[in-house]
Motif scaffolding. Structure first.
Motif, PDB file in Angstrom:
ATOM      1  N   PHE A 171       0.834  -1.207   0.000  1.00 64.39           N
ATOM      2  CA  PHE A 171       0.000   0.000   0.000  1.00 64.39           C
ATOM      3  C   PHE A 171       0.867   1.255   0.000  1.00 64.39           C
ATOM      4  CE2 PHE A 171      -1.993   3.435   2.454  1.00 64.39           C
ATOM      5  CZ  PHE A 171      -3.050   3.718   1.595  1.00 64.39           C
ATOM      6  N   ALA A 172       1.818   1.326   0.914  1.00 63.69           N
ATOM      7  CA  ALA A 172       2.662   2.517   1.002  1.00 63.69           C
ATOM      8  C   ALA A 172       3.470   2.708  -0.271  1.00 63.69           C
ATOM      9  CB  ALA A 172       3.583   2.413   2.209  1.00 63.69           C
ATOM     10  N   TYR A 173       3.936   1.606  -0.839  1.00 61.75           N
ATOM     11  CA  TYR A 173       4.729   1.672  -2.065  1.00 61.75           C
ATOM     12  C   TYR A 173       3.913   2.214  -3.234  1.00 61.75           C
ATOM     13  CZ  TYR A 173       7.808  -0.021  -5.828  1.00 61.75           C
ATOM     14  OH  TYR A 173       8.631  -0.110  -6.921  1.00 61.75           O
ATOM     15  N   SER A 174       2.596   2.012  -3.184  1.00 54.88           N
ATOM     16  CA  SER A 174       1.732   2.438  -4.287  1.00 54.88           C
ATOM     17  C   SER A 174       1.347   3.912  -4.226  1.00 54.88           C
ATOM     18  CB  SER A 174       0.440   1.600  -4.290  1.00 54.88           C
ATOM     19  OG  SER A 174      -0.427   1.978  -3.220  1.00 54.88           O
ATOM     20  N   LEU A 175       1.645   4.576  -3.106  1.00 53.91           N
ATOM     21  CA  LEU A 175       1.217   5.964  -2.929  1.00 53.91           C
ATOM     22  C   LEU A 175       2.080   6.929  -3.733  1.00 53.91           C
ATOM     23  CD1 LEU A 175       0.526   6.055   0.922  1.00 53.91           C
ATOM     24  CD2 LEU A 175      -1.159   5.900  -0.930  1.00 53.91           C
ATOM     25  N   ASP A 176       1.482   8.046  -4.096  1.00 56.61           N
ATOM     26  CA  ASP A 176       2.189   9.085  -4.819  1.00 56.61           C
ATOM     27  C   ASP A 176       3.278   9.702  -3.945  1.00 56.61           C
ATOM     28  OD1 ASP A 176       2.109  10.936  -7.294  1.00 56.61           O
ATOM     29  OD2 ASP A 176       2.130  12.327  -5.610  1.00 56.61           O
ATOM     30  N   ASP A 177       4.348  10.147  -4.592  1.00 53.04           N
ATOM     31  CA  ASP A 177       5.477  10.749  -3.875  1.00 53.04           C
ATOM     32  C   ASP A 177       5.042  11.873  -2.946  1.00 53.04           C
ATOM     33  OD1 ASP A 177       7.041   9.015  -5.293  1.00 53.04           O
ATOM     34  OD2 ASP A 177       8.263  10.536  -6.279  1.00 53.04           O
ATOM     35  N   THR A 178       4.068  12.657  -3.380  1.00 55.85           N
ATOM     36  CA  THR A 178       3.690  13.856  -2.618  1.00 55.85           C
ATOM     37  C   THR A 178       2.918  13.543  -1.342  1.00 55.85           C
ATOM     38  OG1 THR A 178       1.722  14.106  -4.022  1.00 55.85           O
ATOM     39  CG2 THR A 178       3.694  15.348  -4.642  1.00 55.85           C
ATOM     40  N   THR A 179       2.519  12.288  -1.137  1.00 53.53           N
ATOM     41  CA  THR A 179       1.926  11.920   0.159  1.00 53.53           C
ATOM     42  C   THR A 179       2.999  11.590   1.187  1.00 53.53           C
ATOM     43  OG1 THR A 179       1.765   9.553  -0.345  1.00 53.53           O
ATOM     44  CG2 THR A 179      -0.108  10.944  -0.987  1.00 53.53           C
ATOM     45  N   LYS A 180       4.238  11.413   0.722  1.00 56.27           N
ATOM     46  CA  LYS A 180       5.319  10.993   1.615  1.00 56.27           C
ATOM     47  C   LYS A 180       6.193  12.167   2.055  1.00 56.27           C
ATOM     48  CE  LYS A 180       5.145   6.462  -0.533  1.00 56.27           C
ATOM     49  NZ  LYS A 180       5.800   5.468  -1.401  1.00 56.27           N
ATOM     50  N   ILE A 181       6.477  13.075   1.132  1.00 52.25           N
ATOM     51  CA  ILE A 181       7.130  14.331   1.515  1.00 52.25           C
ATOM     52  C   ILE A 181       6.215  15.465   1.064  1.00 52.25           C
ATOM     53  CG2 ILE A 181       9.095  15.872   1.169  1.00 52.25           C
ATOM     54  CD1 ILE A 181      10.884  13.503   0.832  1.00 52.25           C
ATOM     55  N   ARG A 182       5.792  16.243   2.010  1.00 55.24           N
ATOM     56  CA  ARG A 182       4.854  17.335   1.705  1.00 55.24           C
ATOM     57  C   ARG A 182       5.221  18.556   2.521  1.00 55.24           C
ATOM     58  NH1 ARG A 182      -1.601  16.618   1.028  1.00 55.24           N
ATOM     59  NH2 ARG A 182      -0.752  15.407  -0.711  1.00 55.24           N
ATOM     60  N   GLN A 183       5.394  19.669   1.847  1.00 56.29           N
ATOM     61  CA  GLN A 183       5.757  20.935   2.491  1.00 56.29           C
ATOM     62  C   GLN A 183       6.990  20.761   3.391  1.00 56.29           C
ATOM     63  OE1 GLN A 183       2.110  22.248   4.370  1.00 56.29           O
ATOM     64  NE2 GLN A 183       1.406  23.218   2.474  1.00 56.29           N
ATOM     65  N   GLY A 184       7.946  20.003   2.862  1.00 51.77           N
ATOM     66  CA  GLY A 184       9.216  19.829   3.549  1.00 51.77           C
ATOM     67  C   GLY A 184       9.243  18.764   4.612  1.00 51.77           C
ATOM     68  N   GLN A 185       8.090  18.149   4.929  1.00 52.01           N
ATOM     69  CA  GLN A 185       8.026  17.143   5.992  1.00 52.01           C
ATOM     70  C   GLN A 185       8.144  15.734   5.421  1.00 52.01           C
ATOM     71  OE1 GLN A 185       4.483  17.756   8.441  1.00 52.01           O
ATOM     72  NE2 GLN A 185       5.820  18.546  10.028  1.00 52.01           N
ATOM     73  N   THR A 186       9.063  14.955   5.975  1.00 52.89           N
ATOM     74  CA  THR A 186       9.171  13.545   5.596  1.00 52.89           C
ATOM     75  C   THR A 186       8.044  12.748   6.235  1.00 52.89           C
ATOM     76  OG1 THR A 186      10.595  13.090   7.489  1.00 52.89           O
ATOM     77  CG2 THR A 186      11.678  13.688   5.428  1.00 52.89           C
ATOM     78  N   LYS A 187       7.754  11.586   5.651  1.00 53.77           N
ATOM     79  CA  LYS A 187       6.747  10.654   6.171  1.00 53.77           C
ATOM     80  C   LYS A 187       5.427  11.362   6.489  1.00 53.77           C
ATOM     81  CE  LYS A 187       9.705   8.660   9.156  1.00 53.77           C
ATOM     82  NZ  LYS A 187      10.411   7.687  10.002  1.00 53.77           N
ATOM     83  N   ALA A 188       5.019  12.253   5.588  1.00 52.32           N
ATOM     84  CA  ALA A 188       3.834  13.087   5.831  1.00 52.32           C
ATOM     85  C   ALA A 188       2.586  12.244   6.085  1.00 52.32           C
ATOM     86  CB  ALA A 188       3.613  14.017   4.638  1.00 52.32           C
ATOM     87  N   VAL A 189       2.397  11.183   5.305  1.00 47.78           N
ATOM     88  CA  VAL A 189       1.180  10.387   5.451  1.00 47.78           C
ATOM     89  C   VAL A 189       1.150   9.651   6.792  1.00 47.78           C
ATOM     90  CG1 VAL A 189       2.138   8.367   4.237  1.00 47.78           C
ATOM     91  CG2 VAL A 189      -0.339   8.737   4.304  1.00 47.78           C
ATOM     92  N   LEU A 190       2.296   9.206   7.278  1.00 49.14           N
ATOM     93  CA  LEU A 190       2.343   8.552   8.593  1.00 49.14           C
ATOM     94  C   LEU A 190       2.074   9.563   9.694  1.00 49.14           C
ATOM     95  CD1 LEU A 190       2.863   6.032  10.310  1.00 49.14           C
ATOM     96  CD2 LEU A 190       5.305   6.610  10.270  1.00 49.14           C
TER      97      LEU A 190
END
Length: 636
Positions: A525-544
């Motif tokens: 599931f995590a591997y399938s997510l778009d890049d921008t859900t993981k780093i957003r506005q400078g924050q790593t692991k944004a979705v978590l």
């Protein structure tokens, strides 16, 4: 969780009983609760097992375990977390069970579904299954290689299988010799477990998601043939989910993964660093235990230091205040590092890249001494959800490649909130053409993508067949998206290495380590997510971070710095243990002979002492490699 071993001798029908016993006894630490052996003298096969009892503590869980008709025999290391659900499914198909173990379930699953049973398992495993009806040995490893399985082919006629490389030292004709390319990979870049080869010549491993078959039918034309197949690969599908959708699914998957990994008939605890990953696991575990009215104290184990720059107790205390966990604080002793180093090296099987492995060793040692037999840990989260700074470069490269200039500028600006200018410079570097990048790397003091580091003797290594570019492909090439970098780190460069260290450190103290973030459903599931859900506005692991809102302390959810099992290694070198490090370095230089350039190494060490270099990692790798040569009597 256990240790396994197998010996197949083509030329002799009878396997040496005492040899297999000594071969298996070497890993008694992996299974102090029980041991067992199986021999098929018609086929020259012997299987050995050491048991760490976790599920069904009775003698019904003894291994090697046979099917009811005695056609199939199994030695198995690991846990199938969904074994209860699969057992119920098999019962509905007419299978009967004598135990409550996942081991018996594997035997029935093989009978019911053959090799396809692997796709139904949610767990970590390495096993040897003997099918006497086909005279076939089947060996398999879990999707991401959480549990190890090594092979040494002394010749086409003698093949040994082991949970740990040290088992091979008990076999006749064993001679430990270096594998020059893999040793170079470690020394130059700190890499291991990125290929099927090991640093020992002729010793290799099944990769995650692989199985092998060994044909032992003397009447068959393919008698003695060993075949390796890939049974699992990460699916390439990608989803376009909104952040609310993504964070809810991630929360549900992680909670269910933790719930499955709390299944045990023994005490379960967790590592707790004070970072986002381990805190998420601990808080979800606490929540689940309260929901189930489990009154047994849930213990956490944390590595701490008096030097506050390397200490995370301020965050750990926030977790303790919010939960009902019972904390344990461990203070790794710098003086103990070298006292334990031979034993630690022996347990690790191969050299290791930093003293942080010693900190992890101390944590699992304390867990074992406290009577905790199962520990949860956060391995895999950074690789899945873009937790390392290198992922910024992958995001920037992806936005650059797609001409998303506005998003790229915005991410560069917001990244500045959390990263200093030097880090941002390193992130931007992969976007540059190679004719600019190469001089920049030399200016910044990094190894070239095509040249041997100056402290290694390139001309001599070339005579051994070492090729710098082989390692550069893994260590220095930055993929053009977070998605690609995640794949590389999960399958090759990061996760396999971290799992190696974790497995040896935990099992050395008879503790089973479980990694909820590597539940294959969560990984896919995590591997399938778009890049921008993981780093957003400078924050790593944004979705978590979004998934854990109102579950973990806000101080940790919004935390940006990263430590893990860190040690004050640079301070140990510069101050408290500088003399000891220098003595160890001189011994290492002597033992490595023509492999290194002594003058250059000495300059690096002096620069580290003077505070002008961050290259103490080089110093440690050389020391660790030298100890490995000594402990395993490796011929260089």
């Amino acid at each position: 969780m256990c240790g396994i071993g197998g010996i197949w001798n083509r030329d002799q029908k009878t396997v040496d009983r005492s040899l297999l016993q000594s071969f298996t006894q070497v890993i008694a630490h992996r299974g102090p609760d029980d041991s067992g052996y199986y021999f098929d003298d018609d086929c020259g096969l012997g299987l050995g097992h050491r048991r760490l009892s976790i599920i069904d503590l009775s003698s019904a869980g003894h291994q090697p375990m046979a099917s009811g008709d005695q056609k199939y025999w199994l030695v198995y290391n690991g846990e199938i977390y969904n074994y209860l659900e699969l057992t119920a499914e098999l019962v509905a198909l007419g299978y009967q069970f004598r135990s409550h173990s996942d081991t018996e379930m594997i035997l029935a699953a093989y009978q019911a579904w053959g090799y396809d049973c692997l796709n139904r398992f949610n767990g970590m495993f390495a096993f040897l299954l003997w099918d006497s009806s086909k005279q076939l040995l089947w060996a398999a490893r879990d999707r991401f290689g959480v549990k190890p399985l090594y092979i040494w082919e002394q010749s086409p006629n003698f093949i040994a299988f082991a949970s740990e490389i040290k088992q091979f030292t008990k076999l006749p004709n064993w001679k430990a010799q270096v594998n020059p390319q893999r040793c170079y990979d470690f020394l130059a870049y700190g890499m291991l477990d990125h290929t099927s080869e090991t640093m020992f010549k002729d010793v290799w491993q099944l990769r995650g998601g692989q199985y092998l078959t060994l044909n032992s039918d003397r009447q068959d034309a393919d008698f003695g043939k060993l075949t390796v197949k890939q049974w699992y690969s990460l699916p390439s599908n990608q989803q376009d989910l909104s952040m609310p959708e993504a964070k809810q699914q991630l929360q549900n998957l992680l909670k269910d993964s933790v719930k499955l990994r709390l299944r045990a008939d023994v005490t379960v605890g967790s590592c707790l660093s004070g970072g986002l990953d381990s805190t998420s696991i601990v808080c979800l575990s606490d929540q689940l235990r309260q929901e189930s009215a489990n009154n047994i104290p849930f213990q956490t184990f944390s590595s701490c230091f008096d030097d506050l720059r390397y200490d995370e107790r301020q965050y750990i205390k926030d977790v303790i205040a919010q939960t009902q966990v019972h904390p344990n604080f461990i203070f790794p002793n710098a003086n103990e590092l070298f006292e334990e180093l031979d034993h630690l090296t022996w347990q690790q099987d191969e050299p290791f890249g930093s003293t942080s492995i010693f900190a992890q060793w101390c944590v699992f040692r304390q867990a074992g001494q406290s009577g905790v037999k199962v520990m949860l840990d956060g391995q895999g989260a950074d690789e899945l959800l873009a937790g390392y700074t290198k992922f910024y470069a992958a995001l920037f490269a992806n936005l650059f490649r797609k001409w998303h200039w506005g998003k790229l500028v915005n991410e560069l600006i917001t990244c500045r909130r959390y990263q200093n200018a030097t880090e941002i410079q390193r992130m931007i570097e992969p976007l540059l053409p190679i004719w600019v990048r190469q001089p920049l790397r030399r200016l910044l003091g990094y190894a070239s993508e095509t040249a041997v580091p100056s402290w290694l003797n390139g001309s001599y290594l070339q005579t051994l067949g070492v090729t710098p570019q082989v390692s550069a492909k893994f260590a220095l090439t930055t993929p053009t998206s977070i998605h690609q970098l995640s794949h590389l780190q999960i399958t090759s460069t990061s996760v396999p290495m971290l799992l190696h260290w974790e497995d040896r450190n935990s099992m050395a103290h008879s503790v089973e380590s479980r990694v909820p973030f590597l539940d294959y459903r969560l990984v896919e599931f995590a591997y399938s997510l778009d890049d921008t859900t993981k780093i957003r506005q400078g924050q790593t692991k944004a979705v978590l971070r979004e998934a854990m809102r109102n579950i973990i302390p806000e101080s940790i959810r919004t935390r940006q710095d990263k430590m893990g099992f860190v040690t004050p290694e640079s301070q140990w070198i510069k101050h408290g243990l500088s003399d000891r490090f220098e003595i160890e370095l001189q011994k290492a230089i002597a033992s490595l002979g023509q492999w290194v350039q002594p003058d250059v190494l000495q300059k690096i060490f002096q620069a580290t002492l003077d505070g002008n270099s961050g290259m103490q990692g080089v110093i440690w790798r050389v020391i660790s490699f030298s100890r490995w040569l000594k402990v395993f009597d490796v011929k260089i």
